[in-house]
Design an enzyme around this catalytic site. Structure first.
Site, mmCIF file in Angstrom:
data_model
loop_
_atom_site.group_PDB
_atom_site.id
_atom_site.type_symbol
_atom_site.label_atom_id
_atom_site.label_comp_id
_atom_site.label_asym_id
_atom_site.label_seq_id
_atom_site.Cartn_x
_atom_site.Cartn_y
_atom_site.Cartn_z
ATOM 1 N N CYS A 188 0.836 -1.205 0.000
ATOM 2 C CA CYS A 188 0.000 0.000 0.000
ATOM 3 C C CYS A 188 0.873 1.258 0.000
ATOM 4 O O CYS A 188 1.491 1.579 -1.010
ATOM 5 C CB CYS A 188 -0.961 -0.057 1.188
ATOM 6 N N HIS B 98 -3.531 -5.214 0.119
ATOM 7 C CA HIS B 98 -3.060 -5.774 1.390
ATOM 8 C C HIS B 98 -3.124 -7.303 1.332
ATOM 9 O O HIS B 98 -4.101 -7.917 1.781
ATOM 10 C CB HIS B 98 -3.912 -5.250 2.553
ATOM 11 N N GLU C 283 -1.707 -9.485 3.084
ATOM 12 C CA GLU C 283 -1.682 -10.145 4.394
ATOM 13 C C GLU C 283 -3.082 -10.538 4.867
ATOM 14 O O GLU C 283 -3.241 -11.455 5.685
ATOM 15 C CB GLU C 283 -1.011 -9.245 5.434
#
Length: 552
Positions: free
Chosen positions: A381, A520, A522
């Site tokens: 990001c 993102h 994750e």
């Protein structure tokens, strides 16, 4: 069978692990073949955590459909692999926002609007709506019993116990059994008082999860059962463990899931299939090596601020059979000349997402060091945007390259800022818009968006697909009008939105492993299904570690 509802409350103190306990129970029920869904009811007055400081609340977890939610939904997803939805998270702020909208619209026909029944009815509607064919729906109530803001939620789940019948509703209460070192004793009184508080509201817990740092002797468990009016075998100890991936196995060994089924009158004498959890635990406990990854961010003093990130690195370590050590680097705490000293001995560098100007120079310095010293680099990001800015400044010679998030833009070429606030973009066939003066919660690109990956790129090798879907949470975008200058000099925009307007992935052609992503990743990593981007990043870090050792 009809859907059963399990309500998980907490007492004595916060941060005992209700979210992890809920996720673990969900995983145990899944391991017995049942279909589950998990939900979070938060008592705070914010509409959602989107505008809350991570130092107070931890990370914001984003769902595929664009909801900004509590980090516990990340635990739910990682442990059960059931993707959360917007309808799986609600706050007091959302409830009251809905209530007041209905009142202003005249839905209550001029009647007096009250907490009971109007607020509690909306809470019950939330709990019961948007369900499929789940066998169990687990609802975690945020906060601690005794908090005034949580009372409407507790009243609502008390009412549901009567309305649905106790054969479809059960209550689990998580408490603390502290060890007093001076007395050399575990104390049960806090648990007794917490259960008393809950019973005064009208809720009798069916199971007690007792968090403790050491074994709870049988005598203390019997005492808790007697004073709290539950069966002895329904007092489950939640002991400290070395890895969160031990929790499902430890709870199962104490019969937690078996007790849940017994209370519902379900005769299930089999054992849960926990092989995948045992395999994960084996890898965690017996790594074949270790690496160190520097996370250069602005919330490094609060682990929960980067919860999913840390978990994704752990998952990548599991995939590569190595332990991933994290070195937290406060981006605002060092100047350019300190970068080498801070990062020389790490195996990889990661700059995560973030907002605002604080720490920008430190992050850019870290990116420059990783790029010029061939350290594996992952920018997420804001970390991608700053990688583009660092490259523009130090390779393309655009010294004033910046983002309008932290610097004013002077129009010198008519292309607009290098990184700026986009006011229009596409999700599939739908055009979405935002305004510069809108609410903070309404100016972000949120949720899952597709990305097309260039053939022959590192990104394609990592993902193994030409089109992917990843979750976003950001306001600013890299300006595609600068793409040609970047790609001529070696920074490849290897992933773009399907319509070609927004860059999603950048990578360096002449670097061992340098990737920036606007999304993102994750948020979609699982312990038993590590995200490919993190798995590849850790593999590159492992190669860097071997290179260091060989040189030494």
């Amino acid at each position: 069978m009809p859907t059963r509802f399990i309500f998980i409350t907490g007492g004595v103190v916060s941060s005992l692990g209700k979210g992890l306990a809920s996720a673990s129970l969900g995983a145990l029920l899944q391991a017995r073949g049942y279909k589950v869904r998990l939900r979070k009811l938060d008592p705070y007055l914010n509409v959602d955590p989107g505008t809350m400081n991570p130092t107070q609340h931890g990370e914001v977890f984003v769902t595929d459909d664009g909801a900004e939610t509590d980090l516990d939904l990340g635990h739910y997803e990682r442990f059960t692999d059931v993707s959360a939805r917007r309808s799986d998270s609600v706050s007091t702020g959302q409830i009251y926002s809905t209530l007041l909208t209905k009142e202003r619209r005249g839905d209550y026909l001029g009647g007096t609007v009250q907490v009971i029944p109007h607020v509690t009815d909306l809470i019950k509607e939330f709990i019961l709506r948007d369900t499929d064919d789940e066998d169990f729906i687990l609802c975690e109530i945020g906060g601690t019993v005794g908090d005034i803001e949580g009372l409407p939620f507790l009243e609502a789940i008390r009412q549901l116990g009567w309305e649905l019948g106790r054969e479809r509703v059960m209550y689990i209460h998580l408490t603390l059994v502290p060890y007093i070192a001076a007395a050399k004793e575990l104390k049960t009184k806090p648990t007794q008082h917490s259960v008393k508080e809950l019973r005064m509201i009208g809720i009798q817990p069916d199971i007690l999860l007792c968090r403790a740092e050491r074994e709870i002797p049988l005598a203390e468990r019997r005492k808790i059962a007697l004073f709290c009016n539950i069966r002895e075998e329904a007092v489950i100890a939640g002991l400290d463990v070395n890895s969160i991936y031990e929790v499902p196995r430890r709870y199962s060994e104490q019969g937690f899931d078996k007790q849940v089924l017994k209370i519902f009158g379900i005769e299930d004498i089999g054992k849960p299939d926990l092989k995948k959890w045992d395999d994960i635990l084996e890898r965690v406990q017996n790594p074949k090596g270790e690496i160190t990854v520097a996370i250069v961010g602005k919330y490094t003093g609060i682990g929960d601020a980067y919860k999913s990130l840390c978990e994704a690195l752990d998952h990548a370590g599991i995939a590569n059979k190595v332990k991933v050590n994290i070195r937290w680097v406060d981006a605002a705490g060092f100047e350019n000349q300190d970068v080498g000293k801070m990062l020389a001995d790490v195996d990889a560098v990661l700059v995560p997402g973030g907002f605002g100007e604080r720490g920008v120079n430190g992050k850019i310095a870290a990116i420059n060091y990783a790029r010029t010293h061939n350290k594996p680099y992952l920018g997420i990001c804001f970390g991608m945007q700053l990688a583009v800015i660092e490259y523009a400044r130090n390779v393309l010679g655009v010294k004033d390259a910046a983002s309008t998030e932290f610097a004013p833009y002077v129009d010198g070429n008519g292309k607009g800022p290098l990184v700026g606030l986009m006011t229009e973009w596409q999700r599939g066939s739908v055009v979405e818009t935002r305004s510069r003066g809108g609410d903070l919660g309404g100016t972000m690109r949120l949720g899952a968006y597709e990305c097309d990956i260039a053939s022959g790129s590192l990104a394609e090798k990592i993902y193994g697909n030409a089109r992917i879907s990843e979750r976003h949470r950001h306001r600013y975008e890299v300006n595609m009008q600068y793409r040609e200058e970047f790609e001529k000099s070696g920074m490849w925009f290897s992933g773009v939105s399907p319509e070609g307007h927004l860059p999603e992935i950048v990578e360096l052609k002449k670097h061992p492993w340098f990737v920036g992503v606007q999304f993102h990743p994750e948020l979609k990593s699982r312990p038993f299904a590590p995200h490919p981007l993190f798995a590849s990043f850790v593999k590159a870090a492992l190669a860097e570690d071997k290179k260091h050792k060989k040189a030494a």
